[in-house]
Design a protein around this motif. Structure first.
Motif, PDB file in Angstrom:
ATOM      1  N   ILE A 117       0.825  -1.207   0.000  1.00  0.00           N
ATOM      2  CA  ILE A 117       0.000   0.000   0.000  1.00  0.00           C
ATOM      3  C   ILE A 117       0.860   1.258   0.000  1.00  0.00           C
ATOM      4  CG2 ILE A 117      -1.855   1.240   1.203  1.00  0.00           C
ATOM      5  CD1 ILE A 117      -2.561  -1.684   0.308  1.00  0.00           C
ATOM      6  N   LEU A 118       0.448   2.234  -0.809  1.00  0.00           N
ATOM      7  CA  LEU A 118       0.981   3.592  -0.724  1.00  0.00           C
ATOM      8  C   LEU A 118      -0.084   4.434  -0.032  1.00  0.00           C
ATOM      9  CD1 LEU A 118       3.250   5.630  -1.595  1.00  0.00           C
ATOM     10  CD2 LEU A 118       1.753   6.183  -3.535  1.00  0.00           C
ATOM     11  N   MET A 119       0.246   4.990   1.124  1.00  0.00           N
ATOM     12  CA  MET A 119      -0.695   5.851   1.843  1.00  0.00           C
ATOM     13  C   MET A 119      -0.532   7.274   1.314  1.00  0.00           C
ATOM     14  SD  MET A 119      -1.660   8.133   4.297  1.00  0.00           S
ATOM     15  CE  MET A 119      -0.124   8.556   5.071  1.00  0.00           C
ATOM     16  N   VAL A 120      -1.640   7.884   0.910  1.00  0.00           N
ATOM     17  CA  VAL A 120      -1.603   9.196   0.256  1.00  0.00           C
ATOM     18  C   VAL A 120      -2.448  10.208   1.022  1.00  0.00           C
ATOM     19  CG1 VAL A 120      -2.185  10.467  -1.838  1.00  0.00           C
ATOM     20  CG2 VAL A 120      -1.210   8.186  -2.013  1.00  0.00           C
ATOM     21  N   GLU A 121      -1.832  11.343   1.351  1.00  0.00           N
ATOM     22  CA  GLU A 121      -2.511  12.461   2.017  1.00  0.00           C
ATOM     23  C   GLU A 121      -2.437  13.690   1.120  1.00  0.00           C
ATOM     24  OE1 GLU A 121      -3.987  13.033   5.112  1.00  0.00           O
ATOM     25  OE2 GLU A 121      -2.704  12.207   6.685  1.00  0.00           O
ATOM     26  N   ASP A 122      -3.259  14.697   1.417  1.00  0.00           N
ATOM     27  CA  ASP A 122      -3.109  15.973   0.719  1.00  0.00           C
ATOM     28  C   ASP A 122      -2.033  16.805   1.406  1.00  0.00           C
ATOM     29  OD1 ASP A 122      -4.686  16.417   2.996  1.00  0.00           O
ATOM     30  OD2 ASP A 122      -6.155  17.664   1.959  1.00  0.00           O
ATOM     31  N   ILE A 123      -2.205  17.041   2.704  1.00  0.00           N
ATOM     32  CA  ILE A 123      -1.269  17.838   3.500  1.00  0.00           C
ATOM     33  C   ILE A 123      -0.904  17.045   4.753  1.00  0.00           C
ATOM     34  CG2 ILE A 123      -0.928  20.015   4.761  1.00  0.00           C
ATOM     35  CD1 ILE A 123      -1.448  20.506   1.818  1.00  0.00           C
ATOM     36  N   VAL A 124       0.367  17.032   5.117  1.00  0.00           N
ATOM     37  CA  VAL A 124       0.779  16.462   6.401  1.00  0.00           C
ATOM     38  C   VAL A 124       1.211  17.619   7.288  1.00  0.00           C
ATOM     39  CG1 VAL A 124       2.538  15.089   7.581  1.00  0.00           C
ATOM     40  CG2 VAL A 124       1.427  14.193   5.527  1.00  0.00           C
ATOM     41  N   THR A 125       0.615  17.685   8.477  1.00  0.00           N
ATOM     42  CA  THR A 125       0.956  18.759   9.418  1.00  0.00           C
ATOM     43  C   THR A 125       1.743  18.166  10.588  1.00  0.00           C
ATOM     44  OG1 THR A 125      -0.998  19.996   8.757  1.00  0.00           O
ATOM     45  CG2 THR A 125       0.039  20.646  10.819  1.00  0.00           C
ATOM     46  N   THR A 148       2.848   9.544   0.800  1.00  0.00           N
ATOM     47  CA  THR A 148       3.057  10.775   0.039  1.00  0.00           C
ATOM     48  C   THR A 148       2.064  11.844   0.475  1.00  0.00           C
ATOM     49  OG1 THR A 148       1.484  10.237  -1.723  1.00  0.00           O
ATOM     50  CG2 THR A 148       3.752   9.474  -2.019  1.00  0.00           C
ATOM     51  N   CYS A 149       2.430  13.082   0.182  1.00  0.00           N
ATOM     52  CA  CYS A 149       1.518  14.210   0.340  1.00  0.00           C
ATOM     53  C   CYS A 149       1.954  15.281  -0.652  1.00  0.00           C
ATOM     54  CB  CYS A 149       1.525  14.746   1.769  1.00  0.00           C
ATOM     55  SG  CYS A 149       3.118  15.345   2.345  1.00  0.00           S
ATOM     56  N   LEU A 150       1.041  16.167  -0.970  1.00  0.00           N
ATOM     57  CA  LEU A 150       1.406  17.268  -1.850  1.00  0.00           C
ATOM     58  C   LEU A 150       2.354  18.219  -1.129  1.00  0.00           C
ATOM     59  CD1 LEU A 150      -2.022  18.031  -3.571  1.00  0.00           C
ATOM     60  CD2 LEU A 150      -0.115  16.672  -4.460  1.00  0.00           C
ATOM     61  N   ILE A 151       1.972  18.605   0.098  1.00  0.00           N
ATOM     62  CA  ILE A 151       2.818  19.507   0.887  1.00  0.00           C
ATOM     63  C   ILE A 151       2.994  18.950   2.294  1.00  0.00           C
ATOM     64  CG2 ILE A 151       3.034  21.811   1.918  1.00  0.00           C
ATOM     65  CD1 ILE A 151       1.759  22.982  -0.512  1.00  0.00           C
ATOM     66  N   ASN A 152       4.243  18.891   2.715  1.00  0.00           N
ATOM     67  CA  ASN A 152       4.573  18.506   4.081  1.00  0.00           C
ATOM     68  C   ASN A 152       4.687  19.796   4.883  1.00  0.00           C
ATOM     69  OD1 ASN A 152       5.661  17.635   6.487  1.00  0.00           O
ATOM     70  ND2 ASN A 152       7.130  16.249   5.547  1.00  0.00           N
ATOM     71  N   LEU A 167       5.829  17.001  -2.544  1.00  0.00           N
ATOM     72  CA  LEU A 167       6.275  17.896  -3.614  1.00  0.00           C
ATOM     73  C   LEU A 167       6.946  19.132  -3.049  1.00  0.00           C
ATOM     74  CD1 LEU A 167       3.374  17.799  -6.235  1.00  0.00           C
ATOM     75  CD2 LEU A 167       5.597  16.664  -6.340  1.00  0.00           C
ATOM     76  N   ALA A 168       6.557  19.508  -1.823  1.00  0.00           N
ATOM     77  CA  ALA A 168       7.152  20.687  -1.193  1.00  0.00           C
ATOM     78  C   ALA A 168       7.055  20.559   0.317  1.00  0.00           C
ATOM     79  CB  ALA A 168       6.450  21.963  -1.659  1.00  0.00           C
ATOM     80  N   ASP A 169       8.087  21.033   0.994  1.00  0.00           N
ATOM     81  CA  ASP A 169       8.065  21.154   2.452  1.00  0.00           C
ATOM     82  C   ASP A 169       7.820  22.614   2.791  1.00  0.00           C
ATOM     83  OD1 ASP A 169       8.616  18.493   2.721  1.00  0.00           O
ATOM     84  OD2 ASP A 169      10.672  18.738   3.408  1.00  0.00           O
ATOM     85  N   LEU A 170       6.953  22.835   3.745  1.00  0.00           N
ATOM     86  CA  LEU A 170       6.609  24.204   4.131  1.00  0.00           C
ATOM     87  C   LEU A 170       6.420  24.236   5.634  1.00  0.00           C
ATOM     88  CD1 LEU A 170       5.778  27.090   3.150  1.00  0.00           C
ATOM     89  CD2 LEU A 170       3.441  26.239   3.058  1.00  0.00           C
ATOM     90  N   GLU A 171       7.207  25.067   6.302  1.00  0.00           N
ATOM     91  CA  GLU A 171       7.044  25.202   7.749  1.00  0.00           C
ATOM     92  C   GLU A 171       6.268  26.476   8.027  1.00  0.00           C
ATOM     93  OE1 GLU A 171       9.548  24.529  11.853  1.00  0.00           O
ATOM     94  OE2 GLU A 171      10.611  24.667   9.952  1.00  0.00           O
ATOM     95  N   ILE A 172       5.068  26.306   8.572  1.00  0.00           N
ATOM     96  CA  ILE A 172       4.211  27.445   8.886  1.00  0.00           C
ATOM     97  C   ILE A 172       4.297  27.713  10.384  1.00  0.00           C
ATOM     98  CG2 ILE A 172       1.830  28.286   8.943  1.00  0.00           C
ATOM     99  CD1 ILE A 172       1.335  26.758   6.358  1.00  0.00           C
TER     100      ILE A 172
END
Length: 199
Positions: A117-125, A148-152, A167-172
């Motif tokens: 299985i590949l577990m797929v999310e939209d965003i991982v926070t 996977t996720c679109l944005i980590n 696809l991108a890491d983003l620290e908010i």
């Protein structure tokens, strides 16, 4: 697709917002990600998931039998990832607070082995829902070969127990309500998101 191009797509579609936001955790932030906005356009969703699927093919050296996503946020990106990878896609739903398969979904052995299985999310926070989804997949007889996720959104800090590709890491940056900076206090706070819907 470079991370800068991914974030530009999010901004251009109104999926990456600037302002003063109260997150579902109760923390305050200058930015907010609403992935559903970027996935509204099927061509844009396909472009993003094609890039993510290419990353999967390059970095995960095991065959994938199914894509599994947690509902609600992961459903669209999960189905598009399934299409891009040429495998069936399913999603998990909460039942009494715990992720499980419903709607006839399930994981049966394939030629006597556990399905991969590949577990797929939209965003991982924080990675919490990802870990819960992975635990549910394992509990139902699947082997999770990656995620996977679109944005980590954790800036790469979330540890979920398997390889996580984005696809991108983003620290908010986030703030406790009592520690909101003065410049942010001067901006009206809004509470976006969907967790409170139906309550």
């Amino acid at each position: 697709m470079k991370a800068e191009a991914v974030l530009k797509l999010f901004r251009d579609s109104g999926a990456l917002l600037d302002g003063h936001f109260i997150l579902s955790s109760g923390l305050h932030s200058r930015n907010y990600l609403q992935c559903a906005r970027v996935l509204m356009d099927a061509k844009r969703a396909a472009r993003l998931c094609k890039a993510l699927a290419a990353k999967v093919k390059q970095e995960i050296d095991k065959d994938i039998d199914y894509v599994v996503s947690p509902a609600m946020g992961g459903v669209i990106v999960g189905y598009e990832m399934g299409r891009q990878l040429g495998v069936p896609a399913m999603f998990l739903e909460r039942e009494n607070g715990t992720f499980t398969f419903r709607r006839g979904f399930g994981l049966e052995p394939i030629n006597g082995r556990k399905p991969r299985i590949l577990m797929v999310e939209d965003i991982v926070t924080t990675g919490l829902s990802s870990k819960e989804a992975i635990a549910a997949i394992r509990a139902h007889g699947g082997t999770v070969v990656g995620a996977t996720c679109l944005i980590n959104r954790s800036g790469g800090k979330a540890k979920i127990g398997v390889k996580l590709l984005s696809l991108a890491d983003l620290e908010i940056e986030t703030f406790e309500a009592r520690n909101v900076p003065a410049d942010l206090k001067s901006v009206k706070a809004i509470k976006p998101g969907s967790r409170s819907l139906g309550k």
